[in-house]
Design an enzyme around this catalytic site. Structure first.
Site, mmCIF file in Angstrom:
data_model
loop_
_atom_site.group_PDB
_atom_site.id
_atom_site.type_symbol
_atom_site.label_atom_id
_atom_site.label_comp_id
_atom_site.label_asym_id
_atom_site.label_seq_id
_atom_site.Cartn_x
_atom_site.Cartn_y
_atom_site.Cartn_z
ATOM 1 N N ASN A 68 26.209 24.464 35.640
ATOM 2 C CA ASN A 68 26.072 23.012 35.819
ATOM 3 C C ASN A 68 24.745 22.721 36.518
ATOM 4 O O ASN A 68 24.560 23.081 37.675
ATOM 5 C CB ASN A 68 27.263 22.527 36.656
ATOM 6 N N CYS B 196 25.326 13.893 38.554
ATOM 7 C CA CYS B 196 25.236 14.515 37.224
ATOM 8 C C CYS B 196 25.034 13.488 36.114
ATOM 9 O O CYS B 196 24.675 13.848 34.991
ATOM 10 C CB CYS B 196 26.493 15.330 36.923
ATOM 11 N N HIS C 205 28.004 16.520 29.324
ATOM 12 C CA HIS C 205 27.542 17.166 30.556
ATOM 13 C C HIS C 205 28.102 18.584 30.601
ATOM 14 O O HIS C 205 29.290 18.800 30.368
ATOM 15 C CB HIS C 205 28.034 16.348 31.754
HETATM 16 O O1 UT7 Z 1 29.163 18.065 37.817
HETATM 17 C C1 UT7 Z 1 30.240 17.289 38.272
HETATM 18 C C2 UT7 Z 1 31.409 17.695 37.599
HETATM 19 N N1 UT7 Z 1 31.964 18.902 38.150
HETATM 20 C C3 UT7 Z 1 32.951 19.434 37.517
HETATM 21 O O2 UT7 Z 1 33.257 18.919 36.496
HETATM 22 C C4 UT7 Z 1 33.737 20.582 38.098
HETATM 23 C C5 UT7 Z 1 35.196 20.286 37.864
HETATM 24 N N2 UT7 Z 1 36.146 21.299 38.290
HETATM 25 C C6 UT7 Z 1 36.214 22.507 37.710
HETATM 26 O O3 UT7 Z 1 35.415 22.850 36.859
HETATM 27 C C7 UT7 Z 1 37.354 23.408 38.092
HETATM 28 O O4 UT7 Z 1 38.277 22.687 38.854
HETATM 29 C C8 UT7 Z 1 36.918 24.680 38.866
HETATM 30 C C9 UT7 Z 1 36.203 25.620 37.919
HETATM 31 C C10 UT7 Z 1 36.029 24.292 40.024
HETATM 32 C C11 UT7 Z 1 38.146 25.403 39.390
HETATM 33 O O5 UT7 Z 1 39.062 25.692 38.345
HETATM 34 P P1 UT7 Z 1 40.621 25.425 38.550
HETATM 35 O O6 UT7 Z 1 41.306 25.902 37.349
HETATM 36 O O7 UT7 Z 1 40.777 23.977 38.914
HETATM 37 O O8 UT7 Z 1 40.961 26.407 39.742
HETATM 38 P P2 UT7 Z 1 41.604 26.047 41.161
HETATM 39 O O9 UT7 Z 1 40.682 25.214 41.978
HETATM 40 O O10 UT7 Z 1 42.975 25.572 40.935
HETATM 41 O O11 UT7 Z 1 41.675 27.456 41.807
HETATM 42 C C12 UT7 Z 1 42.620 28.398 41.359
HETATM 43 C C13 UT7 Z 1 42.541 29.635 42.228
HETATM 44 C C14 UT7 Z 1 42.578 29.360 43.724
HETATM 45 O O12 UT7 Z 1 43.359 30.386 44.300
HETATM 46 P P3 UT7 Z 1 44.851 30.093 44.807
HETATM 47 O O13 UT7 Z 1 44.734 29.023 45.815
HETATM 48 O O14 UT7 Z 1 45.577 29.671 43.548
HETATM 49 O O15 UT7 Z 1 45.268 31.432 45.327
HETATM 50 C C15 UT7 Z 1 41.152 29.530 44.146
HETATM 51 O O16 UT7 Z 1 41.044 29.968 45.483
HETATM 52 O O17 UT7 Z 1 41.309 30.308 41.980
HETATM 53 C C16 UT7 Z 1 40.667 30.592 43.215
HETATM 54 N N3 UT7 Z 1 39.239 30.567 43.026
HETATM 55 C C17 UT7 Z 1 38.533 31.647 42.626
HETATM 56 N N4 UT7 Z 1 38.878 32.900 42.328
HETATM 57 C C18 UT7 Z 1 37.940 33.746 41.943
HETATM 58 C C19 UT7 Z 1 38.395 29.514 43.156
HETATM 59 N N5 UT7 Z 1 37.145 29.896 42.873
HETATM 60 C C20 UT7 Z 1 37.208 31.204 42.532
HETATM 61 C C21 UT7 Z 1 36.248 32.153 42.125
HETATM 62 N N6 UT7 Z 1 36.650 33.395 41.845
HETATM 63 N N7 UT7 Z 1 34.949 31.835 42.001
#
Ligand code: UT7
Length: 346
Positions: free
Chosen positions: A303, A133, A273
């Site tokens: 993204n 990225c 970004h």
């Molecule tokens: O380009 C390079 C840079 N990339 C980035 O900057 C991405 C960086 N990361 C992020 O943007 C975030 O970490 C995410 C958007 C990917 C995830 O957000 P988060 O607040 O960190 O969520 P999480 O990974 O802690 O997930 C929370 C919950 C999980 O469920 P449990 O384990 O708490 O029951 C996931 O399974 O949300 C669940 N989950 C979803 N639920 C509904 C993960 N993806 C989804 C989804 N829909 N699409």
């Protein structure tokens, strides 16, 4: 009497324009996004997710997907032609093409060579650059080295991605985040303009496995097993990436401002970004920026990796958010990990 245009506004020697010699400006930008829109409602029908989850966690409402048979080089060429038109240069003027991408058309030849053919820039040298990225900012820095050293007069830097080709459409953790598109910039020396004031780049290879496509390269060539195990798709530890992104983008932006002896309030437009609205807000807050300084279009495109800030820069210019003479701050983070920041006098 000193000409005000050439008076040293910034004293730090690491700010490029303090060097006596040639500076490098962006003389034209252009972008292309494919027509097909994939909304959060569409994704609700594909995986166990909701518009509410995607919107609150990422800020993304929709993203674009390349058409059947449309490759990264096709999108890159379209963006390039628009940037060339804006800069008033033709294919014969281009000395060098740099394409930043993690989704090349194929392993080789480079996507830059395929773009060279598509835009008819027969005189140009061409190569790809891979910094995930962060690729567009890395590309700006590499491109400007050729301009300031007087090796070349006109360099085309393109960030282009077809992430839909490496997204696991069964993985809700990642498939909601990414989109396709391309953005391009023409780099030239422009008399009386400071242009790119400084570019900072960094990397941390120890964190490579946090965000990667595990197979398909020389370490793990494709096999039926690697396909079965879905190893040719993006894998990401979202939380770890998020945390590192906020820290590294903030630090890179600070370093870039410091090198130019600038305060955040002097920056007209900050283009981070476009990965996640929450990352963008956190970086803006830490920098002490106001909301109207920070450019955001993640809701429309998700993204798009190396294309992200290039598309955003084009939109900021075409909508009048950036005008000639404005100070602009670009800041990026991506797989590798890699990061970077650039200060530009537009
Ligand atoms: O380009 C390079 C840079 N990339 C980035 O900057 C991405 C960086 N990361 C992020 O943007 C975030 O970490 C995410 C958007 C990917 C995830 O957000 P988060 O607040 O960190 O969520 P999480 O990974 O802690 O997930 C929370 C919950 C999980 O469920 P449990 O384990 O708490 O029951 C996931 O399974 O949300 C669940 N989950 C979803 N639920 C509904 C993960 N993806 C989804 C989804 N829909 N699409």
């Amino acid at each position: 009497m000193t000409d005000p245009a050439s008076a040293p506004r910034f004293r730090n020697p690491r700010a490029r324009h303090n060097f006596i010699g040639r500076t490098c400006s962006i003389t034209g930008v252009g972008a292309y996004v494919p027509e097909r829109v994939l909304t959060n409602a569409d994704l609700e029908r594909m995986v166990d997710t909701s518009d509410e989850w995607i919107t609150t966690r990422t800020g993304i409402k929709e993203r674009r997907l390349a058409a059947e048979g449309e490759a990264t080089s096709d999108m890159a060429a379209r963006a390039a032609l628009r940037a060339m038109e804006a800069a008033g240069v033709g294919p014969a003027d281009i000395d060098l093409i740099i394409v930043a991408t993690v989704t090349p058309d194929m392993l080789f030849p480079s996507t830059a060579c395929l773009v060279q053919e598509k835009i008819g820039a027969r005189r140009a040298a061409a190569f790809d650059l891979e910094a995930a990225c962060s690729g567009f900012i890395y590309g700006l820095e590499v491109g400007q080295q050729f301009i300031t050293s007087r090796t070349y007069d006109t360099v085309l830097v393109i960030g282009a991605e077809k992430l839909s080709a490496i997204v696991d459409w069964q993985d809700r953790n990642t498939c909601v985040l990414f989109g396709d598109g391309a953005g391009a910039a023409v780099l030239q020396n422009r008399e009386g303009s400071h242009g790119l004031l400084t570019v900072c780049m960094g990397a941390d290879g120890a964190k490579g496995s946090v965000l990667c496509v595990p197979a398909g390269g020389s370490a793990r060539p494709p096999t039926p097993q690697s396909v079965d195990q879905r190893l040719h798709y993006i894998r990401m530890d979202g939380k770890e990436t998020f945390k590192n992104a906020v820290q590294a983008m903030h630090a890179a932006a600070r370093e870039a401002l410091q090198r130019c002896e600038l305060e955040i309030a002097q920056i007209r437009c900050i283009i981070p970004h476009q990965a996640n609205r929450r990352i963008i807000d956190a970086v803006g807050d830490r920098l002490g920026a106001t909301e109207d300084q920070v450019f955001v279009n993640v809701e429309k495109y998700g993204n798009t990796s190396a294309a992200s800030v290039a598309i955003a820069l084009d939109e900021a210019v075409s909508t009048g958010r950036i005008r000639r003479g404005d100070l602009v701050l670009l800041v990026v983070f991506g797989g590798g990990f890699t990061w970077g920041a650039a200060v530009i006098e537009w």
